[in-house]
Design a protein around this motif. Structure first.
Motif, PDB file in Angstrom:
ATOM      1  N   GLY A  58       0.825  -1.183  -0.048  1.00  0.00           N
ATOM      2  CA  GLY A  58       0.037   0.059   0.139  1.00  0.00           C
ATOM      3  C   GLY A  58       0.816   1.202  -0.086  1.00  0.00           C
ATOM      4  N   ALA A  59       2.088   1.028  -0.420  1.00  0.00           N
ATOM      5  CA  ALA A  59       2.993   2.394  -0.173  1.00  0.00           C
ATOM      6  C   ALA A  59       2.461   3.443  -1.153  1.00  0.00           C
ATOM      7  N   ARG A  60       2.569   4.636  -0.604  1.00  0.00           N
ATOM      8  CA  ARG A  60       1.691   5.807  -1.427  1.00  0.00           C
ATOM      9  C   ARG A  60       2.762   6.444  -2.354  1.00  0.00           C
ATOM     10  N   MET A  61       4.201   6.055  -2.357  1.00  0.00           N
ATOM     11  CA  MET A  61       5.007   6.430  -3.318  1.00  0.00           C
ATOM     12  C   MET A  61       5.815   5.484  -3.774  1.00  0.00           C
ATOM     13  N   MET A  62       5.992   5.470  -5.016  1.00  0.00           N
ATOM     14  CA  MET A  62       6.836   4.362  -5.675  1.00  0.00           C
ATOM     15  C   MET A  62       8.126   5.172  -6.197  1.00  0.00           C
ATOM     16  N   LEU A  63       9.260   4.760  -5.994  1.00  0.00           N
ATOM     17  CA  LEU A  63      10.448   5.158  -6.455  1.00  0.00           C
ATOM     18  C   LEU A  63      11.043   4.052  -7.660  1.00  0.00           C
ATOM     19  N   VAL A  64      11.291   4.659  -8.828  1.00  0.00           N
ATOM     20  CA  VAL A  64      11.835   3.796  -9.983  1.00  0.00           C
ATOM     21  C   VAL A  64      13.010   4.356 -10.384  1.00  0.00           C
ATOM     22  N   GLY A  65      14.026   3.332 -10.428  1.00  0.00           N
ATOM     23  CA  GLY A  65      15.432   3.605 -10.846  1.00  0.00           C
ATOM     24  C   GLY A  65      15.532   2.985 -12.098  1.00  0.00           C
ATOM     25  N   GLU A  66      17.006   2.814 -12.648  1.00  0.00           N
ATOM     26  CA  GLU A  66      16.872   2.327 -13.865  1.00  0.00           C
ATOM     27  C   GLU A  66      17.322   0.788 -14.104  1.00  0.00           C
ATOM     28  N   TYR A 102       7.745   2.383  -1.882  1.00  0.00           N
ATOM     29  CA  TYR A 102       8.155   0.987  -2.894  1.00  0.00           C
ATOM     30  C   TYR A 102       9.252   1.521  -3.483  1.00  0.00           C
ATOM     31  N   VAL A 103      10.304   0.595  -3.495  1.00  0.00           N
ATOM     32  CA  VAL A 103      11.359   0.748  -4.500  1.00  0.00           C
ATOM     33  C   VAL A 103      11.712   0.079  -5.643  1.00  0.00           C
ATOM     34  N   THR A 104      11.908   0.244  -6.894  1.00  0.00           N
ATOM     35  CA  THR A 104      12.034  -0.589  -7.997  1.00  0.00           C
ATOM     36  C   THR A 104      12.786  -0.215  -9.154  1.00  0.00           C
ATOM     37  N   ASN A 105      13.003  -0.694 -10.105  1.00  0.00           N
ATOM     38  CA  ASN A 105      13.562  -0.350 -11.286  1.00  0.00           C
ATOM     39  C   ASN A 105      13.063  -0.781 -12.557  1.00  0.00           C
ATOM     40  N   VAL A 106      13.329   0.162 -13.670  1.00  0.00           N
ATOM     41  CA  VAL A 106      12.519  -0.362 -15.069  1.00  0.00           C
ATOM     42  C   VAL A 106      13.076  -1.570 -15.297  1.00  0.00           C
ATOM     43  N   VAL A 107      14.160  -2.003 -15.158  1.00  0.00           N
ATOM     44  CA  VAL A 107      14.759  -3.364 -15.637  1.00  0.00           C
ATOM     45  C   VAL A 107      15.256  -4.107 -14.516  1.00  0.00           C
ATOM     46  N   ALA A 157      14.319   6.104 -16.324  1.00  0.00           N
ATOM     47  CA  ALA A 157      12.971   5.642 -15.851  1.00  0.00           C
ATOM     48  C   ALA A 157      12.055   6.980 -16.129  1.00  0.00           C
ATOM     49  N   ALA A 158      12.444   8.149 -16.276  1.00  0.00           N
ATOM     50  CA  ALA A 158      11.790   9.164 -16.586  1.00  0.00           C
ATOM     51  C   ALA A 158      11.183   8.999 -18.206  1.00  0.00           C
ATOM     52  N   GLN A 159      12.129   8.735 -19.247  1.00  0.00           N
ATOM     53  CA  GLN A 159      11.639   8.633 -20.389  1.00  0.00           C
ATOM     54  C   GLN A 159      10.824   7.448 -20.731  1.00  0.00           C
ATOM     55  N   ALA A 160      11.204   6.245 -19.819  1.00  0.00           N
ATOM     56  CA  ALA A 160      10.257   4.857 -19.983  1.00  0.00           C
ATOM     57  C   ALA A 160       8.780   5.140 -19.475  1.00  0.00           C
ATOM     58  N   LEU A 161       8.526   6.192 -18.504  1.00  0.00           N
ATOM     59  CA  LEU A 161       7.231   6.289 -18.091  1.00  0.00           C
ATOM     60  C   LEU A 161       6.821   7.754 -18.548  1.00  0.00           C
ATOM     61  N   LEU A 162       7.567   8.727 -18.906  1.00  0.00           N
ATOM     62  CA  LEU A 162       6.924   9.924 -19.407  1.00  0.00           C
ATOM     63  C   LEU A 162       7.112   9.986 -20.942  1.00  0.00           C
ATOM     64  N   GLY A 163       7.751   9.344 -21.576  1.00  0.00           N
ATOM     65  CA  GLY A 163       8.150   9.625 -22.939  1.00  0.00           C
ATOM     66  C   GLY A 163       9.261   9.840 -23.300  1.00  0.00           C
ATOM     67  N   LYS A 164       9.999   9.753 -24.488  1.00  0.00           N
ATOM     68  CA  LYS A 164      11.370   9.854 -24.819  1.00  0.00           C
ATOM     69  C   LYS A 164      11.671  11.219 -25.075  1.00  0.00           C
ATOM     70  N   GLU A 165      10.626  12.309 -24.921  1.00  0.00           N
ATOM     71  CA  GLU A 165      11.140  13.714 -25.199  1.00  0.00           C
ATOM     72  C   GLU A 165      11.163  14.176 -23.669  1.00  0.00           C
ATOM     73  N   PHE A 166      10.979  13.528 -22.597  1.00  0.00           N
ATOM     74  CA  PHE A 166      11.043  14.007 -21.306  1.00  0.00           C
ATOM     75  C   PHE A 166      12.535  14.492 -20.907  1.00  0.00           C
ATOM     76  N   SER A 167      12.714  15.691 -20.301  1.00  0.00           N
ATOM     77  CA  SER A 167      14.005  16.011 -20.008  1.00  0.00           C
ATOM     78  C   SER A 167      14.176  16.320 -18.334  1.00  0.00           C
ATOM     79  N   VAL A 168      14.932  15.362 -17.892  1.00  0.00           N
ATOM     80  CA  VAL A 168      14.873  15.581 -16.441  1.00  0.00           C
ATOM     81  C   VAL A 168      15.397  16.992 -16.055  1.00  0.00           C
ATOM     82  N   THR A 169      16.507  17.515 -16.658  1.00  0.00           N
ATOM     83  CA  THR A 169      16.930  18.773 -16.524  1.00  0.00           C
ATOM     84  C   THR A 169      15.994  19.794 -16.591  1.00  0.00           C
ATOM     85  N   ARG A 170      15.241  20.022 -17.791  1.00  0.00           N
ATOM     86  CA  ARG A 170      14.042  21.038 -17.696  1.00  0.00           C
ATOM     87  C   ARG A 170      12.856  20.725 -17.027  1.00  0.00           C
TER      88      ARG A 170
END
Ligand code: URA
Length: 227
Positions: A58-66, A102-107, A157-170
């Protein structure tokens, strides 16, 4: 002259997605058990074991690494190496307990190449097809855990879940409404902080990371708890 008739065995189609392995009504435990023998891409050959996500259902936050790193590959748990220690410190500074997330990874397997000298295993970024092959596990974890916020750590993780145009910097810290969870957001990967050029910049980057986590903590406090 004898004629040799060779029986042609039908070639087994190579599995390229974990989708057929996903159990019905997934729970984190069922998923972890099913993922143990995953061979949906070739990374199982070089990784020691599947490193599945961990945390309460039931974790309210999921952290997703690479993907798991060298230490995670050896011990079989996500974020237990140097990046995991930094993540633990940042969560603690942000007032978030690791067992609330909850802590996990894309791969789920460690991709590496041998160092030119010595025995070190050097992290290698997973390919698009490896990410796609593994993706059903992450989708099923999200379905099982039902987090209110999914936090992508780093660009993979960001591009896998939010699309490949997603820029973490911006776009770091933006709260994106998504079909995956009420909110999906992205920040830097803790490993990038470990690679900072000096102590001063490492300190600044870590503080910015803590601020991102605090902001998510505040958001969760404002959201009504799901029944
Ligand atoms: N880096 C990741 O992205 N995940 C881990 O589990 C460890 C290091």
């Amino acid at each position: 002259m004898a004629i040799r008739i060779s029986r042609l065995e039908p070639k087994k189609a190579k599995q390229t997605t974990a989708a057929p392995l996903i159990p019905l009504n997934p729970t984190p435990e069922k998923l972890r058990a099913a993922a143990k023998g995953c061979q949906a891409c070739d990374l199982w050959k070089s990784g020691t074991q599947t490193v599945f996500g961990e945390g309460t259902a039931g974790a309210r936050m999921m952290l997703v690494g690479e993907q798991p790193g060298d230490s995670e590959d050896r011990v079989g748990h996500p974020f237990v190496g140097p990046a995991g220690r930094l993540l633990d410190e940042a969560l603690a500074e942000a007032g978030i307990k690791r067992d609330e997330v909850y802590v996990t990874n894309v791969v789920k397997h460690f991709k590496w190449v041998p160092a030119e000298r010595g025995k070190r295993r050097i992290h290698k970024k997973p390919s698009y097809s490896e990410i796609m092959a593994c993706r059903p596990w992450l989708d099923a974890e999200i379905e099982a855990v039902k987090p209110e916020v999914v936090v992508c750590l780093g660009v993979t993780a960001a591009q896998a879940l939010l699309g490949k145009e997603f820029s973490v910097t911006r776009q770091r810290g933006e709260l994106v409404k998504s079909s995956l969870a009420p909110f999906v957001t992205a920040t830097v990967h803790p490993s990038s902080i470990l690679r900072a050029i000096d102590q001063e910049s490492r300190h600044q980057q870590k503080q910015a990371f803590v601020e991102d986590l605090k902001k998510i903590g505040r958001l969760l406090r404002k959201l009504p708890r799901a029944a």
